[in-house]
Design a protein around this motif. Structure first.
Motif, PDB file in Angstrom:
ATOM      1  N   ARG A 161       0.884  -1.172   0.060  1.00  0.00           N
ATOM      2  CA  ARG A 161      -0.048   0.108  -0.012  1.00  0.00           C
ATOM      3  C   ARG A 161       0.862   1.236  -0.057  1.00  0.00           C
ATOM      4  NH1 ARG A 161      -3.127  -3.467   2.824  1.00  0.00           N
ATOM      5  NH2 ARG A 161      -2.102  -2.811   4.877  1.00  0.00           N
ATOM      6  N   LEU A 162       1.680   1.132   0.948  1.00  0.00           N
ATOM      7  CA  LEU A 162       2.874   2.377   0.797  1.00  0.00           C
ATOM      8  C   LEU A 162       3.358   2.591  -0.458  1.00  0.00           C
ATOM      9  CD1 LEU A 162       4.951   3.602   3.794  1.00  0.00           C
ATOM     10  CD2 LEU A 162       6.000   3.175   1.529  1.00  0.00           C
ATOM     11  N   LEU A 163       3.801   1.561  -1.004  1.00  0.00           N
ATOM     12  CA  LEU A 163       4.539   1.745  -2.226  1.00  0.00           C
ATOM     13  C   LEU A 163       3.698   2.174  -3.289  1.00  0.00           C
ATOM     14  CD1 LEU A 163       7.403   0.996  -3.895  1.00  0.00           C
ATOM     15  CD2 LEU A 163       6.654  -1.274  -4.334  1.00  0.00           C
ATOM     16  N   SER A 164       2.610   1.640  -3.457  1.00  0.00           N
ATOM     17  CA  SER A 164       1.372   2.201  -4.370  1.00  0.00           C
ATOM     18  C   SER A 164       1.347   3.750  -4.148  1.00  0.00           C
ATOM     19  CB  SER A 164       0.143   1.530  -4.205  1.00  0.00           C
ATOM     20  OG  SER A 164       0.362   0.023  -4.533  1.00  0.00           O
ATOM     21  N   LEU A 165       0.977   4.238  -3.017  1.00  0.00           N
ATOM     22  CA  LEU A 165       0.982   5.696  -2.614  1.00  0.00           C
ATOM     23  C   LEU A 165       2.114   6.346  -3.126  1.00  0.00           C
ATOM     24  CD1 LEU A 165      -0.425   5.745   0.961  1.00  0.00           C
ATOM     25  CD2 LEU A 165      -1.609   6.569  -1.068  1.00  0.00           C
ATOM     26  N   LEU A 166       3.295   5.863  -3.043  1.00  0.00           N
ATOM     27  CA  LEU A 166       4.574   6.703  -3.468  1.00  0.00           C
ATOM     28  C   LEU A 166       4.821   6.577  -5.075  1.00  0.00           C
ATOM     29  CD1 LEU A 166       7.220   5.511  -0.659  1.00  0.00           C
ATOM     30  CD2 LEU A 166       5.702   7.563  -1.087  1.00  0.00           C
ATOM     31  N   CYS A 167       3.966   5.851  -5.637  1.00  0.00           N
ATOM     32  CA  CYS A 167       3.954   5.609  -7.045  1.00  0.00           C
ATOM     33  C   CYS A 167       3.068   7.084  -7.644  1.00  0.00           C
ATOM     34  CB  CYS A 167       3.408   4.320  -7.480  1.00  0.00           C
ATOM     35  SG  CYS A 167       4.651   2.931  -7.523  1.00  0.00           S
ATOM     36  N   LEU A 168       2.122   7.557  -6.932  1.00  0.00           N
ATOM     37  CA  LEU A 168       1.377   8.536  -7.423  1.00  0.00           C
ATOM     38  C   LEU A 168       2.197   9.578  -7.044  1.00  0.00           C
ATOM     39  CD1 LEU A 168      -1.930   7.485  -5.615  1.00  0.00           C
ATOM     40  CD2 LEU A 168      -1.370   7.118  -8.128  1.00  0.00           C
ATOM     41  N   GLU A 169       2.976   9.803  -6.020  1.00  0.00           N
ATOM     42  CA  GLU A 169       3.848  11.198  -5.661  1.00  0.00           C
ATOM     43  C   GLU A 169       4.426  10.684  -4.401  1.00  0.00           C
ATOM     44  OE1 GLU A 169       1.584  14.447  -4.210  1.00  0.00           O
ATOM     45  OE2 GLU A 169      -0.162  13.176  -3.335  1.00  0.00           O
ATOM     46  N   PRO A 170       5.893  11.500  -4.531  1.00  0.00           N
ATOM     47  CA  PRO A 170       6.590  11.415  -3.118  1.00  0.00           C
ATOM     48  C   PRO A 170       5.999  12.045  -2.046  1.00  0.00           C
ATOM     49  CG  PRO A 170       7.768  12.295  -5.211  1.00  0.00           C
ATOM     50  CD  PRO A 170       6.552  12.262  -5.629  1.00  0.00           C
ATOM     51  N   LEU A 171       6.002  11.669  -0.986  1.00  0.00           N
ATOM     52  CA  LEU A 171       5.085  12.102   0.370  1.00  0.00           C
ATOM     53  C   LEU A 171       6.169  12.089   1.609  1.00  0.00           C
ATOM     54  CD1 LEU A 171       1.908  10.174   0.046  1.00  0.00           C
ATOM     55  CD2 LEU A 171       2.296  12.594  -0.456  1.00  0.00           C
ATOM     56  N   PRO A 172       6.123  13.022   2.328  1.00  0.00           N
ATOM     57  CA  PRO A 172       6.852  13.089   3.718  1.00  0.00           C
ATOM     58  C   PRO A 172       6.004  11.840   4.537  1.00  0.00           C
ATOM     59  CG  PRO A 172       5.343  15.066   3.425  1.00  0.00           C
ATOM     60  CD  PRO A 172       5.299  14.296   2.258  1.00  0.00           C
TER      61      PRO A 172
END
Length: 148
Positions: free
Chosen positions: A51-62
């Protein structure tokens, strides 16, 4: 007067169709999560890592925003990012808007793994393929309506 006070209470009870739809949504969610966990395991990932990897594929996040999106503690996110970073799937970078802040971002290998994981999800894709385009559009619109 007694009958008017009980009417509003009864009007809040869901009808049988609504109850059936709620149960079906619950079953779909449970089966989707099971399929997602299995797909993640095929890529040697936990569900949280996927899930975290999928989120980071959308945009870099803090880390703080990742924790909010995943509904967990920032310390948990740090551990997940550490494990993904060790595998070369995620990297930490300075935030372009505030160089004091680090953001996590998917690497090219991380995006490849996330894409492969999405493509391996079978549960939702197979039944949806049996629906006509009009049925899929109607379902999409109904789901969007539920989400507001």
């Amino acid at each position: 007067m007694a009958s008017t006070t009980s009417a509003p209470h009864n009007s809040h009870r869901p009808d049988p169709l609504t109850l059936e739809v709620v149960e079906l949504i619950g079953e779909v969610v449970a089966r989707f999560h099971q399929d997602y966990e299995e797909a993640a395991a095929e890529h040697a990932l936990t569900g949280a890592q996927a899930r975290l990897l999928s989120l980071l594929c959308l945009e870099p996040l803090p880390m703080r925003r990742l924790a909010q999106r995943l509904k967990c503690e920032p310390s948990n996110v740090t551990g997940i990012v550490d494990r993904l970073e060790a595998r070369g799937l995620v990297e930490r970078r300075p935030d372009p808007a505030d160089r004091r802040v680090k953001v996590a971002a998917a690497t090219s290998e991380g995006r490849r793994v996330a894409r492969s994981l999405r493509e391996s999800l079978r549960f939702a894709r197979e039944p949806l393929a049996g629906l006509s385009e009009a049925e899929r559009v109607a379902l999409r619109n109904a789901l969007r309506g539920m989400l507001g």
